[in-house]
Design a protein around this motif. Structure first.
Motif, PDB file in Angstrom:
ATOM      1  N   ALA A  89      23.812  33.737  26.569  1.00 58.00           N
ATOM      2  CA  ALA A  89      25.253  33.882  26.752  1.00 58.00           C
ATOM      3  C   ALA A  89      25.877  34.418  25.477  1.00 58.00           C
ATOM      4  O   ALA A  89      25.332  34.231  24.387  1.00 58.00           O
ATOM      5  CB  ALA A  89      25.865  32.538  27.121  1.00 58.00           C
ATOM      6  N   CYS A  90      27.045  35.071  25.629  1.00 61.62           N
ATOM      7  CA  CYS A  90      27.638  35.766  24.478  1.00 61.62           C
ATOM      8  C   CYS A  90      28.561  34.885  23.649  1.00 61.62           C
ATOM      9  O   CYS A  90      28.806  35.153  22.487  1.00 61.62           O
ATOM     10  CB  CYS A  90      28.386  37.014  24.955  1.00 61.62           C
ATOM     11  N   GLY A  91      29.126  33.854  24.282  1.00 58.09           N
ATOM     12  CA  GLY A  91      30.027  32.962  23.552  1.00 58.09           C
ATOM     13  C   GLY A  91      31.442  33.474  23.445  1.00 58.09           C
ATOM     14  O   GLY A  91      32.316  32.796  22.883  1.00 58.09           O
ATOM     15  N   ASN A  92      31.696  34.657  23.985  1.00 57.40           N
ATOM     16  CA  ASN A  92      32.960  35.302  23.688  1.00 57.40           C
ATOM     17  C   ASN A  92      33.706  35.821  24.905  1.00 57.40           C
ATOM     18  O   ASN A  92      34.840  36.260  24.799  1.00 57.40           O
ATOM     19  CB  ASN A  92      32.649  36.465  22.733  1.00 57.40           C
ATOM     20  N   CYS A  93      33.065  35.791  26.051  1.00 59.73           N
ATOM     21  CA  CYS A  93      33.725  36.310  27.261  1.00 59.73           C
ATOM     22  C   CYS A  93      34.580  35.196  27.874  1.00 59.73           C
ATOM     23  O   CYS A  93      34.577  34.060  27.419  1.00 59.73           O
ATOM     24  CB  CYS A  93      32.678  36.788  28.274  1.00 59.73           C
ATOM     25  N   TRP A  94      35.296  35.535  28.931  1.00 60.80           N
ATOM     26  CA  TRP A  94      36.191  34.559  29.577  1.00 60.80           C
ATOM     27  C   TRP A  94      35.408  33.325  30.037  1.00 60.80           C
ATOM     28  O   TRP A  94      35.834  32.197  29.832  1.00 60.80           O
ATOM     29  CB  TRP A  94      36.895  35.250  30.763  1.00 60.80           C
ATOM     30  N   MET A  95      34.255  33.536  30.654  1.00 59.53           N
ATOM     31  CA  MET A  95      33.465  32.409  31.159  1.00 59.53           C
ATOM     32  C   MET A  95      32.954  31.539  30.013  1.00 59.53           C
ATOM     33  O   MET A  95      33.054  30.311  30.069  1.00 59.53           O
ATOM     34  CB  MET A  95      32.269  32.919  31.975  1.00 59.53           C
ATOM     35  N   CYS A  96      32.403  32.169  28.989  1.00 62.16           N
ATOM     36  CA  CYS A  96      31.887  31.386  27.858  1.00 62.16           C
ATOM     37  C   CYS A  96      33.022  30.587  27.214  1.00 62.16           C
ATOM     38  O   CYS A  96      32.851  29.402  26.895  1.00 62.16           O
ATOM     39  CB  CYS A  96      31.240  32.293  26.824  1.00 62.16           C
ATOM     40  N   LEU A  97      34.188  31.221  27.074  1.00 57.31           N
ATOM     41  CA  LEU A  97      35.305  30.525  26.431  1.00 57.31           C
ATOM     42  C   LEU A  97      35.852  29.406  27.314  1.00 57.31           C
ATOM     43  O   LEU A  97      36.511  28.490  26.838  1.00 57.31           O
ATOM     44  CB  LEU A  97      36.421  31.522  26.065  1.00 57.31           C
ATOM     45  N   GLN A 103      27.600  31.283  33.314  1.00 58.42           N
ATOM     46  CA  GLN A 103      28.234  32.344  34.113  1.00 58.42           C
ATOM     47  C   GLN A 103      28.652  33.502  33.204  1.00 58.42           C
ATOM     48  O   GLN A 103      29.480  34.328  33.595  1.00 58.42           O
ATOM     49  CB  GLN A 103      29.473  31.795  34.859  1.00 58.42           C
ATOM     50  N   CYS A 104      28.080  33.577  32.015  1.00 59.06           N
ATOM     51  CA  CYS A 104      28.488  34.568  31.002  1.00 59.06           C
ATOM     52  C   CYS A 104      28.659  35.966  31.595  1.00 59.06           C
ATOM     53  O   CYS A 104      27.744  36.502  32.230  1.00 59.06           O
ATOM     54  CB  CYS A 104      27.453  34.610  29.877  1.00 59.06           C
ATOM     55  N   GLU A 105      29.809  36.556  31.363  1.00 59.45           N
ATOM     56  CA  GLU A 105      30.099  37.864  31.960  1.00 59.45           C
ATOM     57  C   GLU A 105      29.412  39.006  31.227  1.00 59.45           C
ATOM     58  O   GLU A 105      29.340  40.118  31.731  1.00 59.45           O
ATOM     59  CB  GLU A 105      31.621  38.065  32.029  1.00 59.45           C
ATOM     60  N   THR A 106      28.899  38.724  30.039  1.00 57.62           N
ATOM     61  CA  THR A 106      28.151  39.750  29.310  1.00 57.62           C
ATOM     62  C   THR A 106      26.711  39.830  29.809  1.00 57.62           C
ATOM     63  O   THR A 106      26.131  40.905  29.842  1.00 57.62           O
ATOM     64  CB  THR A 106      28.164  39.438  27.797  1.00 57.62           C
ATOM     65  N   THR A 107      26.137  38.696  30.196  1.00 54.76           N
ATOM     66  CA  THR A 107      24.707  38.708  30.554  1.00 54.76           C
ATOM     67  C   THR A 107      24.435  38.505  32.045  1.00 54.76           C
ATOM     68  O   THR A 107      23.272  38.489  32.452  1.00 54.76           O
ATOM     69  CB  THR A 107      23.910  37.626  29.773  1.00 54.76           C
TER      70      THR A 107
HETATM   71 ZN   LIG Z   1      29.783  35.209  27.705  1.00 57.67          ZN
END
Ligand SMILES: [Zn+2]
Ligand SMILES: NC(=O)c1ccc[n+]([C@@H]2O[C@H](COP(=O)([O-])OP(=O)(O)OC[C@H]3O[C@@H](n4cnc5c(N)ncnc54)[C@H](O)[C@@H]3O)[C@@H](O)[C@H]2O)c1
Ligand SMILES: [Zn+2]
Length: 396
Positions: A89-97, A103-107
């Protein structure tokens, strides 16, 4: 390097594969010191065969030492000791935040319509090479890896990759009132740890159900009120026995820590075996569309939970047309929460429990430590629940 590879149904092999390299600035490479074997790996070993490709590297529960870091990973240094969450997960997208790194939107694996990519977990989850290996490429390393102190053995921290956050989320989603009651179906690593987490988080009574003697006695030794499925003629009797202990109502919450390979679902077992035997091209879509889950434990959970109570599913399900008793779910006003564990959502809450006092008993949670070369034996032993195997750690 050496790695545990999937070769076919109930067939894993340790092979030489190319060493992983940094491919993106946000990658790191770690040298793995311990790597867990999980109930989720058992699904790949047998029933999720249609989604696997021979040669896939398995595993998603690693701890190790940072060997190399990309330019986009400012907080990691070569030599750091890290645990890596099973999801990427990216830690920075809407889902991660929002606290939903699963559900990370980057991965997200868009091609398959699935959530965040996972290490070593089928093409549905991105076919990312896994962690039962000497080295692991960690994408999105600016977010995932959790730095842990030098000193204590790997056992202290390795379960942050999966077992601990999964058990923690199971209990959080179960939402048991302080002093309330909870039943945990399945006392494998996840169910066992969920009982422990429920205890430290203030559940009044914790009931545990399984059918493997060593697993039952392990939980009983820690104060869980255990029930052996084999000592009842059917699930109804089990449910009645636990209801008797809870003023005739049933527990406030039930955790399903069994998942799709539940014992006692004979017809569905046949269907699963049939779809696992089909050629890969056919078996995948068929497994997706026609559902192959064995729902025995889930049905028991629905029956067992009190009216107005909560069901928390951490056991993995994968069917698309599972028959569900909607009349009962609706009439009993049951709340249901589920999903892969959002590791970084919970890890900071868990770390304070990983101390020398060891309230969760992580230091001796593993029943077996084996060299990576013994992976084929370890898979077989864990699947067959032989030799008292509950949690196996592999050491490259
Ligand atoms: Zn993410
Ligand atoms: N949600 C997540 O993020 C997550 C993470 C890790 C594991 N999981 C899933 O959690 C489940 C458990 O994992 P595990 O590592 O503990 O695996 P496991 O296979 O060792 O544990 C399952 C246990 O359930 C017992 N069981 C089987 N049928 C039963 C029934 N009808 N009633 C009661 N018990 C029954 C088995 O004897 C076994 O002890 C698996 O489905 C796994 O894929 C989910
Ligand atoms: Zn796992």
């Amino acid at each position: 390097m050496r790695a545990v590879t999937w070769q076919g149904k109930r067939n894993v092999r340790v092979e030489d594969v190319p060493d992983p390299r940094i491919q993106e600035p946000t990658d790191a490479v770690i040298r793995i010191t311990s790597s867990g074997l999980c109930g989720s790996d058992l699904h790949l070993y047998e029933v999720l065969t249609p989604f696997m490709t021979p040669g896939d590297i398995l595993g998603h529960e690693p701890i190790g030492i940072v060997e190399e870091v990309g330019a986009g990973v400012p907080d990691l240094q070569v030599g750091d000791r890290v645990v890596v969450p099973f999801q990427i997960a990216c830690g920075n997208c809407w889902m991660c935040l929002t606290g939903l790194p699963t559900q990370c939107e980057t991965t997200q694996v868009h091609g398959e319509g699935m959530g965040a990519a996972l290490f070593g977990y089928t093409r549905l989850y991105g076919a990312v090479p896994g962690a039962q290996a000497e080295y692991l490429r960690v994408p999105q390393a600016q977010y995932g890896p959790i730095k842990v102190p030098e000193g204590p053995p790997d056992d202290r921290f390795v379960y942050l990759s999966d077992v601990l956050p999964t058990a923690w989320q199971a209990v959080a989603y179960a939402d048991v009132p302080q002093g309330g009651s909870i039943a945990v179906l399945g006392l494998g690593p996840i169910g066992d740890m969920a009982c422990r987490v429920a205890q430290v988080r203030g559940a009044g009574r914790v009931f545990g159900v399984d059918l493997v003697p060593e697993r039952l006695s392990r939980a009983r030794a820690r104060g869980v009120e255990t029930y052996d499925l084999r000592s009842f003629d059917n699930e109804k009797e089990l449910v009645a026995a636990i209801r008797d202990e809870t003023d005739g109502r049933g527990p406030d919450a039930v955790i399903d820590a069994v998942g799709t390979e539940a014992h006692g679902s004979a017809a569905a077992k046949l269907a699963q075996q049939a779809s696992a035997m089909l050629p890969r091209k056919l078996g995948g879509p068929l497994a997706e569309r026609f559902s192959v889950d064995r729902l025995g434990a889930l049905y028991t959970a629905i029956d067992l939970v009190r009216r107005g109570g909560t069901l928390s599913l951490s056991g993995v399900y994968g069917g698309m047309a599972d028959p569900m008793p909607m009349l009962t779910l609706f009439d009993k006003q049951i709340q249901m929460r589920m999903g892969q564990a959002n590791v970084r959502r919970w890890s900071d809450d868990i770390i304070p429990y990983l101390t020398d006092e060891d309230p969760l008993g992580v230091d001796d949670f593993a029943t077996h430590r084996v060299p990576l070369s013994e992976a084929p034996h370890a898979y077989e032993m864990f699947q067959r629940k032989q030799d008292g195997a509950v949690k196996v750690l592999m050491q490259p």
